[in-house]
Design a protein around this motif. Sequence first.
Motif, short mmCIF file in Angstrom:
data_model
loop_
_atom_site.label_atom_id
_atom_site.label_comp_id
_atom_site.label_asym_id
_atom_site.label_seq_id
_atom_site.Cartn_x
_atom_site.Cartn_y
_atom_site.Cartn_z
N THR A 1 0.83 -1.22 0.00
CA THR A 1 0.00 0.00 0.00
C THR A 1 0.86 1.26 0.00
O THR A 1 0.34 2.37 -0.05
CB THR A 1 -0.93 0.04 1.22
N LEU A 2 2.18 1.07 0.07
CA LEU A 2 3.11 2.21 0.13
C LEU A 2 3.29 2.80 -1.26
O LEU A 2 3.49 2.08 -2.24
CB LEU A 2 4.45 1.74 0.68
N THR A 3 3.24 4.12 -1.37
CA THR A 3 3.48 4.84 -2.62
C THR A 3 4.41 6.00 -2.34
O THR A 3 4.57 6.42 -1.18
CB THR A 3 2.16 5.38 -3.22
N PRO A 4 5.01 6.58 -3.37
CA PRO A 4 5.81 7.78 -3.14
C PRO A 4 5.00 8.90 -2.50
O PRO A 4 5.54 9.70 -1.73
CB PRO A 4 6.28 8.15 -4.55
N ALA A 5 3.70 8.94 -2.77
CA ALA A 5 2.86 10.02 -2.23
C ALA A 5 2.62 9.87 -0.73
O ALA A 5 2.55 10.87 0.00
CB ALA A 5 1.53 10.07 -2.97
N ASN A 6 2.48 8.63 -0.23
CA ASN A 6 2.19 8.45 1.20
C ASN A 6 3.41 7.96 1.99
O ASN A 6 3.30 7.60 3.16
CB ASN A 6 1.01 7.49 1.40
N PHE A 7 4.56 7.93 1.33
CA PHE A 7 5.80 7.35 1.88
C PHE A 7 6.10 7.87 3.29
O PHE A 7 6.26 7.09 4.23
CB PHE A 7 6.95 7.67 0.93
#
Length: 416
Positions: A41-47
């Motif tokens: 579920t990890l993305t650069p946006a929510n990192f």
Amino acid sequence: MKLRTALMTASLLCAAYAQAGAVEPVGAPDFNIKTNVDLKTLTPANFYDVLLPAAKAEGHITFYDFGESENVIFAEIIRRFEAKYGVKVEYHQVDGEQAVQQLIAAKQAGQPSPADVFWMPNGSVRVADQAGIIANLPLNTMLPSAPDLEQNAATVSRGYVHGGKVVPYHRNLTAIGYDTRAFPNGNEPKSFAELLAFAKANPQKMAVTDPTRGGAGGGFLESAILAMTSKDCQAHLYDYTVSEADATAWANGPCMDPVLAYFRELRPNVEFTNGNTDSLNLMANGQAEVATVWEDEVYDFTGRGLLPPTVKSRLLTDGEVGDGDGAMMPSGATHVAGGLLFLDFLMSDEIQLYKLTVNGSRSARTKLDIEKALTADVTGRLVPQDQYLNYSRPRIVGAISDAAAKRFVETILQGS
């Protein structure tokens, strides 16, 4: 036209989604690392939103550094990281190959990794990855601080394709060092042909490092191979599946003939040295006006006054090879959130520029504006940025490089 526009729009949207999408394991359906963070579920946006609370709960990470003289740099990097995130870093300088074996032994014993982040020698990546001790995280795409990594540097370590599991923290370049007092008005040799002409006209004023005893000499030989061999021969130079037997056959075959012919002409007119430092010492003493060098060593030596400020480095227009070492997360790491934050911090603008100013370590970040960000004192000790962008080449497959160096020594240095 409308259909074409629609397809182009859809393609761009898919590309954007892939870039900003959730993290996926490299080369496997599942991650080979255990963590309380749901990595998929990890993305650069929510990192940062996801990892920072988890990293604070972990409290600290353990960092392994294989470098012999990086402790001062990493002390400052760690100080800045701890101040920014409130996560402590336990720091250890290690022998690179021994540390790899330590991590392998821990995995085989079913024990956690002793390190959460490891800046490791690129030549050991193959062994480490094949032993399963590198987490299969796509570091080349998941770190928000580094969206602009050069593809080869981000996915290949010394000819081994890891696919992004090792992030290219440190890069370096082989180059030609020259003393501007001997070459006014930018008349220094700029190609292999001009180097040969200079050496013939100025015997023993050029120093070439033995390719088996110093990386600058190995890089010079690899650069010559890239410049002088045919397209058919070059098809093998980046074949990362080549066997040692095939590499030896390549090096002992006709592909090397034009390269060896060049060095036969060069040999009587140059001084071959036993190491990178030996070549630089000849320049410092005024015995050599041109030498094979590492860019970062020239940067360091001129900064410390071990070389006169008149010594500069440049890349040949034929192209010169560079390399580097990366950082990874061991698959047995126990502080994953903090480790990922630290890896991201290592690749940030702030740290990539900081280390460059200290030791001339290049960055695999393609959109860092070096000329704009750094002072003239710093950029003046580096290979000009336009040369770096236009003439730098990846190092060739290690097995071919080693076999070619062996033949070089037997044919050129030993004269057999």
